[in-house]
Write a protein that holds these residues in place. Structure first.
Motif, PDB file in Angstrom:
ATOM      1  N   ASP A  92       0.102  -2.117   3.859  1.00  0.00           N
ATOM      2  CA  ASP A  92       1.145  -2.392   4.853  1.00  0.00           C
ATOM      3  C   ASP A  92       1.209  -3.906   5.079  1.00  0.00           C
ATOM      4  N   PRO A  93       2.021  -4.618   4.269  1.00  0.00           N
ATOM      5  CA  PRO A  93       2.072  -6.077   4.358  1.00  0.00           C
ATOM      6  C   PRO A  93       2.407  -6.608   5.753  1.00  0.00           C
ATOM      7  N   SER A  94       3.259  -5.923   6.507  1.00  0.00           N
ATOM      8  CA  SER A  94       3.600  -6.420   7.842  1.00  0.00           C
ATOM      9  C   SER A  94       2.411  -6.312   8.797  1.00  0.00           C
ATOM     10  N   LYS A  95       1.620  -5.268   8.652  1.00  0.00           N
ATOM     11  CA  LYS A  95       0.426  -5.105   9.491  1.00  0.00           C
ATOM     12  C   LYS A  95      -0.654  -6.108   9.075  1.00  0.00           C
ATOM     13  N   LYS A  97      -0.086  -9.050   7.877  1.00  0.00           N
ATOM     14  CA  LYS A  97       0.371 -10.330   8.443  1.00  0.00           C
ATOM     15  C   LYS A  97       0.051 -10.405   9.933  1.00  0.00           C
ATOM     16  N   GLU A  98       0.184  -9.286  10.628  1.00  0.00           N
ATOM     17  CA  GLU A  98      -0.122  -9.226  12.059  1.00  0.00           C
ATOM     18  C   GLU A  98      -1.595  -9.558  12.323  1.00  0.00           C
ATOM     19  N   TRP A 100      -3.653 -11.226  10.173  1.00  0.00           N
ATOM     20  CA  TRP A 100      -4.104 -12.367   9.381  1.00  0.00           C
ATOM     21  C   TRP A 100      -4.433 -13.580  10.232  1.00  0.00           C
ATOM     22  N   TYR A 112      -2.056 -14.260   2.877  1.00  0.00           N
ATOM     23  CA  TYR A 112      -1.775 -13.007   3.588  1.00  0.00           C
ATOM     24  C   TYR A 112      -0.839 -12.070   2.833  1.00  0.00           C
ATOM     25  N   ASP A 113      -0.039 -12.598   1.913  1.00  0.00           N
ATOM     26  CA  ASP A 113       0.922 -11.744   1.201  1.00  0.00           C
ATOM     27  C   ASP A 113       0.418 -11.293  -0.170  1.00  0.00           C
TER      28      ASP A 113
END
Length: 163
Positions: A92-95, A97-98, A100, A112-113
Motif C-alpha cells: 500500500d504505497p499511500s500507507k 508514505k504516511e 515514512w 519511500y516509493d
C-alpha cells in the motif's frame, strides 16, 4: 473465548496505554529451525487492535510470515507487553508514505516509493502484560514464587482477548 464489545474496547485501551511511547518492539516469527525475534520500529499510530511495521520483501521475516502468519510482538517500557496475532503483508504505497521518515530511508536504503517496501499489519488476538509500577515489589514477588514462599501478590500478569 469470545469477548464482549465493551470488554474488547477496554482491553484495547489498556494495551494502548501500556505500549504508548515505546518506539521499538521485538517481532517473533516462525522459521523452519524455530522461533526468531528481531527489533522493529513501531509506527506512530494509535493502537486500535492492529500493529503496523514496515519492511522490504527481500527479508527473511517477509518470507517467514508468508509461510507462518502467526507472530508475537513484545514491548518493554513502563510495563512488559506480549501481543499474539496474525500478520498480513500489504502493498500500500499511500500507507507507506504516511509512515515514512528519513530514518527509514537510511535503515532500508530505499526511497519511500520503492516497490519492494511492504507493510506488516498484525491483527492482535491476545495480549499478556505485566505492569511494573514498582519493580522492586515485582522482583521480590518473583523471588518468593520461585523459592516457594507465599506472596501477597497473586496476579503478576494479566491476559486479555483483543478480537
Amino acid at each position: 473465548m469470545m469477548s464482549t464489545p465493551v470488554a474488547n474496547h477496554e482491553a484495547i485501551e489498556k494495551v494502548r496505554d501500556l505500549i504508548q511511547g515505546i518506539d521499538n518492539a521485538m517481532l517473533t516469527t516462525m522459521t523452519s529451525q524455530g522461533l526468531v525475534s528481531r527489533p522493529m520500529k513501531t509506527q506512530e499510530v494509535e493502537f486500535d487492535g492492529d500493529l503496523w511495521f514496515l519492511t522490504k520483501k527481500d527479508t527473511n521475516k517477509y518470507q517467514e510470515m508468508l509461510k507462518h502468519p502467526a507472530v508475537n510482538v513484545a514491548y518493554v517500557g513502563k510495563s512488559y507487553v506480549s501481543i499474539r496475532g496474525e500478520a498480513e503483508l500489504l502493498q500500500d504505497p499511500s500507507k507507506v508514505k504516511e509512515f515514512w521518515n528519513a530514518a527509514y530511508e537510511k535503515l532500508l536504503e530505499v526511497p519511500y516509493d520503492d516497490p519492494s517496501l511492504i507493510l506488516i499489519k498484525i491483527k492482535a488476538e491476545t495480549a499478556e502484560y505485566w505492569e511494573t509500577g514498582n519493580k522492586t515489589k515485582m522482583v521480590k514477588t518473583l523471588f518468593e514464587r520461585l523459592t516457594g514462599k507465599e506472596s501477597e501478590e497473586t496476579d503478576l500478569n494479566k491476559t486479555v482477548d483483543l478480537d
